[in-house]
Design a protein around this motif. Structure first.
Motif, PDB file in Angstrom:
ATOM      1  N   ASP A  10      41.090  90.643   8.738  1.00  0.00           N
ATOM      2  CA  ASP A  10      42.374  90.094   7.779  1.00  0.00           C
ATOM      3  C   ASP A  10      43.641  91.258   6.826  1.00  0.00           C
ATOM      4  O   ASP A  10      43.266  92.503   7.096  1.00  0.00           O
ATOM      5  CB  ASP A  10      40.930  89.909   6.275  1.00  0.00           C
ATOM      6  CG  ASP A  10      42.232  89.156   5.489  1.00  0.00           C
ATOM      7  OD1 ASP A  10      42.125  88.182   5.711  1.00  0.00           O
ATOM      8  OD2 ASP A  10      42.720  90.128   4.062  1.00  0.00           O
ATOM      9  N   MET A  11      44.465  90.820   6.893  1.00  0.00           N
ATOM     10  CA  MET A  11      45.435  91.057   7.215  1.00  0.00           C
ATOM     11  C   MET A  11      45.660  91.525   4.591  1.00  0.00           C
ATOM     12  O   MET A  11      46.454  92.454   4.516  1.00  0.00           O
ATOM     13  CB  MET A  11      47.063  90.396   6.924  1.00  0.00           C
ATOM     14  CG  MET A  11      47.029  89.696   8.349  1.00  0.00           C
ATOM     15  SD  MET A  11      47.624  91.709   8.816  1.00  0.00           S
ATOM     16  CE  MET A  11      47.034  91.638  11.147  1.00  0.00           C
ATOM     17  N   LYS A  12      44.850  91.152   4.174  1.00  0.00           N
ATOM     18  CA  LYS A  12      44.904  91.001   2.610  1.00  0.00           C
ATOM     19  C   LYS A  12      44.026  91.405   1.971  1.00  0.00           C
ATOM     20  O   LYS A  12      43.983  92.337   0.797  1.00  0.00           O
ATOM     21  CB  LYS A  12      45.526  89.489   1.826  1.00  0.00           C
ATOM     22  CG  LYS A  12      46.860  88.647   2.996  1.00  0.00           C
ATOM     23  CD  LYS A  12      46.697  87.653   1.786  1.00  0.00           C
ATOM     24  CE  LYS A  12      47.560  86.991   2.189  1.00  0.00           C
ATOM     25  NZ  LYS A  12      47.473  85.495   1.892  1.00  0.00           N
ATOM     26  N   ALA A  13      42.733  91.751   2.646  1.00  0.00           N
ATOM     27  CA  ALA A  13      41.519  92.116   2.280  1.00  0.00           C
ATOM     28  C   ALA A  13      41.174  93.292   3.539  1.00  0.00           C
ATOM     29  O   ALA A  13      41.064  92.773   4.525  1.00  0.00           O
ATOM     30  CB  ALA A  13      40.591  91.499   1.956  1.00  0.00           C
ATOM     31  N   GLY A  46      34.241  73.844  11.089  1.00  0.00           N
ATOM     32  CA  GLY A  46      33.929  75.522  11.719  1.00  0.00           C
ATOM     33  C   GLY A  46      34.366  76.389   9.926  1.00  0.00           C
ATOM     34  O   GLY A  46      34.696  75.352   8.868  1.00  0.00           O
ATOM     35  N   VAL A  47      33.707  77.032   9.999  1.00  0.00           N
ATOM     36  CA  VAL A  47      33.812  77.834   8.005  1.00  0.00           C
ATOM     37  C   VAL A  47      34.303  79.705   8.696  1.00  0.00           C
ATOM     38  O   VAL A  47      33.792  80.517   9.605  1.00  0.00           O
ATOM     39  CB  VAL A  47      32.416  78.313   7.284  1.00  0.00           C
ATOM     40  CG1 VAL A  47      32.676  79.015   5.977  1.00  0.00           C
ATOM     41  CG2 VAL A  47      31.413  77.266   7.466  1.00  0.00           C
ATOM     42  N   VAL A  48      35.840  79.579   8.174  1.00  0.00           N
ATOM     43  CA  VAL A  48      36.236  81.091   8.618  1.00  0.00           C
ATOM     44  C   VAL A  48      35.764  82.066   6.612  1.00  0.00           C
ATOM     45  O   VAL A  48      36.169  81.165   5.690  1.00  0.00           O
ATOM     46  CB  VAL A  48      37.522  80.941   8.356  1.00  0.00           C
ATOM     47  CG1 VAL A  48      37.930  81.929   8.261  1.00  0.00           C
ATOM     48  CG2 VAL A  48      38.116  79.655   8.969  1.00  0.00           C
ATOM     49  N   VAL A  49      34.426  83.362   7.402  1.00  0.00           N
ATOM     50  CA  VAL A  49      34.244  83.701   6.178  1.00  0.00           C
ATOM     51  C   VAL A  49      34.875  85.237   6.266  1.00  0.00           C
ATOM     52  O   VAL A  49      35.154  85.835   7.977  1.00  0.00           O
ATOM     53  CB  VAL A  49      32.618  83.844   6.359  1.00  0.00           C
ATOM     54  CG1 VAL A  49      32.528  84.166   7.546  1.00  0.00           C
ATOM     55  CG2 VAL A  49      32.001  84.549   5.154  1.00  0.00           C
ATOM     56  N   LEU A  50      35.318  85.759   5.448  1.00  0.00           N
ATOM     57  CA  LEU A  50      35.718  87.053   5.369  1.00  0.00           C
ATOM     58  C   LEU A  50      34.675  88.140   5.193  1.00  0.00           C
ATOM     59  O   LEU A  50      33.357  87.982   4.282  1.00  0.00           O
ATOM     60  CB  LEU A  50      36.638  87.592   4.111  1.00  0.00           C
ATOM     61  CG  LEU A  50      36.823  89.227   3.902  1.00  0.00           C
ATOM     62  CD1 LEU A  50      38.322  89.431   5.650  1.00  0.00           C
ATOM     63  CD2 LEU A  50      37.799  88.908   2.741  1.00  0.00           C
ATOM     64  N   VAL A  51      33.687  89.066   5.994  1.00  0.00           N
ATOM     65  CA  VAL A  51      32.530  89.985   6.054  1.00  0.00           C
ATOM     66  C   VAL A  51      33.756  91.630   6.181  1.00  0.00           C
ATOM     67  O   VAL A  51      34.045  91.522   6.760  1.00  0.00           O
ATOM     68  CB  VAL A  51      31.939  89.655   6.815  1.00  0.00           C
ATOM     69  CG1 VAL A  51      30.604  90.367   7.200  1.00  0.00           C
ATOM     70  CG2 VAL A  51      31.194  88.338   7.824  1.00  0.00           C
ATOM     71  N   ASP A  52      32.427  92.139   4.842  1.00  0.00           N
ATOM     72  CA  ASP A  52      33.058  93.316   4.679  1.00  0.00           C
ATOM     73  C   ASP A  52      31.743  94.201   5.396  1.00  0.00           C
ATOM     74  O   ASP A  52      30.634  94.152   4.338  1.00  0.00           O
ATOM     75  CB  ASP A  52      33.649  93.895   3.835  1.00  0.00           C
ATOM     76  CG  ASP A  52      34.117  95.343   3.336  1.00  0.00           C
ATOM     77  OD1 ASP A  52      34.014  95.727   4.770  1.00  0.00           O
ATOM     78  OD2 ASP A  52      34.835  95.471   2.713  1.00  0.00           O
ATOM     79  N   HIS A  53      31.372  94.181   6.649  1.00  0.00           N
ATOM     80  CA  HIS A  53      30.239  94.696   7.042  1.00  0.00           C
ATOM     81  C   HIS A  53      30.258  95.520   6.498  1.00  0.00           C
ATOM     82  O   HIS A  53      31.213  96.711   7.130  1.00  0.00           O
ATOM     83  CB  HIS A  53      30.164  94.422   8.559  1.00  0.00           C
ATOM     84  CG  HIS A  53      28.725  95.059   9.078  1.00  0.00           C
ATOM     85  ND1 HIS A  53      28.797  96.293   9.877  1.00  0.00           N
ATOM     86  CD2 HIS A  53      27.925  93.527   9.811  1.00  0.00           C
ATOM     87  CE1 HIS A  53      27.509  95.738   9.883  1.00  0.00           C
ATOM     88  NE2 HIS A  53      26.580  94.793   9.730  1.00  0.00           N
ATOM     89  N   PRO A  54      28.581  96.250   5.484  1.00  0.00           N
ATOM     90  CA  PRO A  54      27.895  95.933   6.211  1.00  0.00           C
ATOM     91  C   PRO A  54      27.219  95.266   4.047  1.00  0.00           C
ATOM     92  O   PRO A  54      26.232  94.663   4.686  1.00  0.00           O
ATOM     93  CB  PRO A  54      26.498  97.125   6.043  1.00  0.00           C
ATOM     94  CG  PRO A  54      27.342  98.711   6.161  1.00  0.00           C
ATOM     95  CD  PRO A  54      28.724  98.148   5.927  1.00  0.00           C
ATOM     96  N   ALA A  55      28.480  95.311   3.832  1.00  0.00           N
ATOM     97  CA  ALA A  55      28.062  94.587   2.835  1.00  0.00           C
ATOM     98  C   ALA A  55      27.535  92.773   2.503  1.00  0.00           C
ATOM     99  O   ALA A  55      28.465  92.167   3.883  1.00  0.00           O
ATOM    100  CB  ALA A  55      29.622  94.767   1.579  1.00  0.00           C
ATOM    101  N   PRO A  56      27.312  92.651   1.892  1.00  0.00           N
ATOM    102  CA  PRO A  56      26.097  91.409   1.964  1.00  0.00           C
ATOM    103  C   PRO A  56      27.044  90.003   1.377  1.00  0.00           C
ATOM    104  O   PRO A  56      26.781  89.292   1.850  1.00  0.00           O
ATOM    105  CB  PRO A  56      24.392  91.629   1.139  1.00  0.00           C
ATOM    106  CG  PRO A  56      25.537  92.120   0.477  1.00  0.00           C
ATOM    107  CD  PRO A  56      26.561  93.430   0.851  1.00  0.00           C
TER     108      PRO A  56
END
Length: 102
Positions: free
Chosen positions: A59-62, A79-89
């Motif tokens: 992601d460019m912003k986050a 289709g669901v676009v989801v932002l994931v910051d692995h490993p955070a839930p």
């Protein structure tokens, strides 16, 4: 830390989505859901049982990766676009769309 594989991200999203407290919708996603007649249960099923068919992108912003979870639900390819910051839930739903195959 190495970036997780597509399969690892898919499993992570599916597991985190089982607790709806981990899911946050941005206003844009809510607007798109209304416009496209896609409801919360359809989005939740897509996150809990869907697959990542496309390569995740930074992601460019986050911080994190944009992943598109897809699943056929109630007669619609969601289709669901989801932002994931692995490993955070935490899962941030950015937008929701109807996916066309072709």
């Amino acid at each position: 830390m190495a970036q997780p594989s597509k399969r690892q991200l898919e499993k992570h999203i599916q597991q985190c989505a089982h607790d709806s407290a981990n899911i946050v919708f941005v206003n844009h996603a809510r607007e798109r859901m209304r416009l496209r007649k896609i409801n919360d249960p359809m989005v939740l099923e897509t996150l809990r049982k869907g697959i990542i068919a496309r390569e995740p992108e930074p992601d460019m912003k986050a911080p994190g990766l944009r992943c598109v979870m897809e699943r056929y639900v109630s007669g619609v390819n969601v289709g669901v676009v989801v932002l994931v910051d692995h490993p955070a839930p935490d899962l941030l739903v950015i937008t929701v769309m109807e996916v066309t195959k072709g």
